[in-house]
Enzyme design. Structure first.
Site, PDB file in Angstrom:
ATOM      1  N   ARG A  61       0.931  -0.941  -0.020  1.00  0.00           N
ATOM      2  CA  ARG A  61      -0.145  -0.249   0.200  1.00  0.00           C
ATOM      3  C   ARG A  61       0.838   1.462  -0.439  1.00  0.00           C
ATOM      4  O   ARG A  61       0.178   1.782  -0.794  1.00  0.00           O
ATOM      5  CB  ARG A  61      -0.808  -0.313   1.323  1.00  0.00           C
ATOM      6  CG  ARG A  61      -2.289   1.016   1.056  1.00  0.00           C
ATOM      7  CD  ARG A  61      -2.905   0.664   2.606  1.00  0.00           C
ATOM      8  NE  ARG A  61      -3.936   2.274   2.783  1.00  0.00           N
ATOM      9  CZ  ARG A  61      -3.783   2.940   2.959  1.00  0.00           C
ATOM     10  NH1 ARG A  61      -3.646   2.366   4.051  1.00  0.00           N
ATOM     11  NH2 ARG A  61      -5.017   4.279   3.254  1.00  0.00           N
ATOM     12  N   ASN A  93      -2.508   9.338   3.800  1.00  0.00           N
ATOM     13  CA  ASN A  93      -1.719   9.041   4.273  1.00  0.00           C
ATOM     14  C   ASN A  93      -1.418   8.923   5.599  1.00  0.00           C
ATOM     15  O   ASN A  93      -0.537   7.827   6.113  1.00  0.00           O
ATOM     16  CB  ASN A  93      -0.471   9.138   3.503  1.00  0.00           C
ATOM     17  CG  ASN A  93      -0.025   9.310   2.150  1.00  0.00           C
ATOM     18  OD1 ASN A  93      -0.964   8.213   1.298  1.00  0.00           O
ATOM     19  ND2 ASN A  93       0.647   9.953   1.450  1.00  0.00           N
ATOM     20  N   HIS A 189      -5.703  -6.538  -2.350  1.00  0.00           N
ATOM     21  CA  HIS A 189      -6.004  -6.928  -0.444  1.00  0.00           C
ATOM     22  C   HIS A 189      -6.583  -7.704   0.005  1.00  0.00           C
ATOM     23  O   HIS A 189      -7.487  -8.095   0.972  1.00  0.00           O
ATOM     24  CB  HIS A 189      -7.871  -5.797  -0.503  1.00  0.00           C
ATOM     25  CG  HIS A 189      -8.091  -4.613  -1.303  1.00  0.00           C
ATOM     26  ND1 HIS A 189      -8.690  -3.801  -1.821  1.00  0.00           N
ATOM     27  CD2 HIS A 189      -7.270  -4.300  -0.980  1.00  0.00           C
ATOM     28  CE1 HIS A 189      -8.751  -2.387  -1.816  1.00  0.00           C
ATOM     29  NE2 HIS A 189      -7.373  -2.415  -1.392  1.00  0.00           N
TER      30      HIS A 189
END
Length: 324
Positions: A61, A93, A189
């Site tokens: 990620r 973030n 994911h």
């Protein structure tokens, strides 16, 4: 006179060719300057990831968030300063993890070869090695990236869990990725987790602003989330994006999405476009090995976007700070 002009032009041409060659990423870029670099990264990952396997998803990620802003130049690692709010402090973030892990890898490499290996390459190598260490796919990481010196929170405009397919297509297209890449990279994911944040709770409790539920969500799945995971909005309750196999890099995530059990709106969006839906269904009909191979291609494509090479940027001594 003509011969001198020709010779001058030939020399300039050769210089340009050599400069271009040096500026390209390549396999084992550090073979002469730091021959053990990739071995050191891999060793650090294999020693530490088993103690925190969830970091594999976190570092993928991180790489994703880095590459979508100014290209894959490790600008996401830079700290804010008195005069500048950096990318890592932008709202999208704030939930990134793994910065200290990357610092650990960087320190191990610096101990062997000070000032040689970029933080941008370390992110790319670490993300790949962490996934492999947790039983996931391998992909090729060519090296030679250099680190950016600019990081601005105002420039962070990355794909969001709230996005629909039109927005996602535009954002992926802006960094050279297509709808197939969107489906494949969403597949990360399969080893990720989330929390009952607004990106989830809005689909359960207030989808159109009228206290309603997202009709695209499977009813039983929504009821289960409300009952056990999202009674209230909180940032502590863990929700698996691939329930039952979140520690395995498999096709489970796509099966969840196909059943209308994708956690985010951006997951559900994959069913709203004929191309993405077709890619998803093809993956489900294929093997895990096929998914791994296709995922690897998309990762290899993403980590090449707008990289800095040659004399661009710098090799940061510490990933969180621009060199003095």
């Amino acid at each position: 006179m003509a011969s001198q002009s020709f010779l001058r032009a030939l020399v300039l041409c050769l210089v340009a060719i050599i400069g271009s060659t040096q500026a390209q990423l390549q396999a084992n870029f550090y073979a002469n300057t730091c021959p053990k670099a990739e071995e050191i990264v891999n060793k650090y990952v294999r020693e530490h990831i088993p103690n925190a396997p969830s970091l594999a998803a976190a570092i993928i990620r991180m790489q994703f968030h880095d590459c979508f802003v100014r290209g894959c130049d490790a600008s996401v690692l830079l700290n804010s300063t008195t005069n500048n709010k950096a990318e890592k402090d932008a709202i999208p973030n704030l939930t990134l993890r793994g910065f200290s892990f990357i610092d650990g890898v960087k320190s191990a490499v610096e101990a062997e070869c000070p000032g040689v290996v970029s933080c941008a390459d370390i992110i790319s190598l670490t993300a790949r090695d962490a996934v492999v260490a947790t039983g996931g796919p391998h992909w090729t990481v060519t090296t030679g990236r250099r680190d950016g010196t600019v990081s601005k929170a105002t420039e962070v405009n990355i794909p969001s869990p709230f996005d629909n397919i039109t927005t996602l297509q535009g954002q992926f297209g802006a960094v050279g990725l297509d709808l197939k890449d969107l489906v494949l990279l969403s597949g990360a994911h399969t080893i990720g987790v989330a929390h009952c944040s607004p990106s989830v709770s809005i689909r359960l409790f207030n989808f159109t602003g009228k206290g309603d539920e997202d009709p695209s969500l499977d009813k039983k799945y929504a009821e289960n989330l409300k009952k056990f995971k999202c009674k209230t909005i909180n940032a502590t309750t863990i929700i698996e994006m691939d329930p039952g196999s979140r520690k395995t890099f498999d096709l489970g995530y796509y099966g969840q999405v196909a059943k209308r059990r994708g956690l985010f709106n951006s997951d559900a969006a994959l069913l709203t476009n004929p191309v993405t839906k077709s890619v998803l269904n093809q993956l489900l009909q294929g093997s895990v090995e096929n998914f791994w191979a296709e995922f690897a291609k998309s990762m290899e494509k993403m980590i090449l976007f707008n990289v800095k090479t040659g004399t661009q940027g710098q090799i940061r001594k510490q990933c969180a700070f621009v060199n003095n």
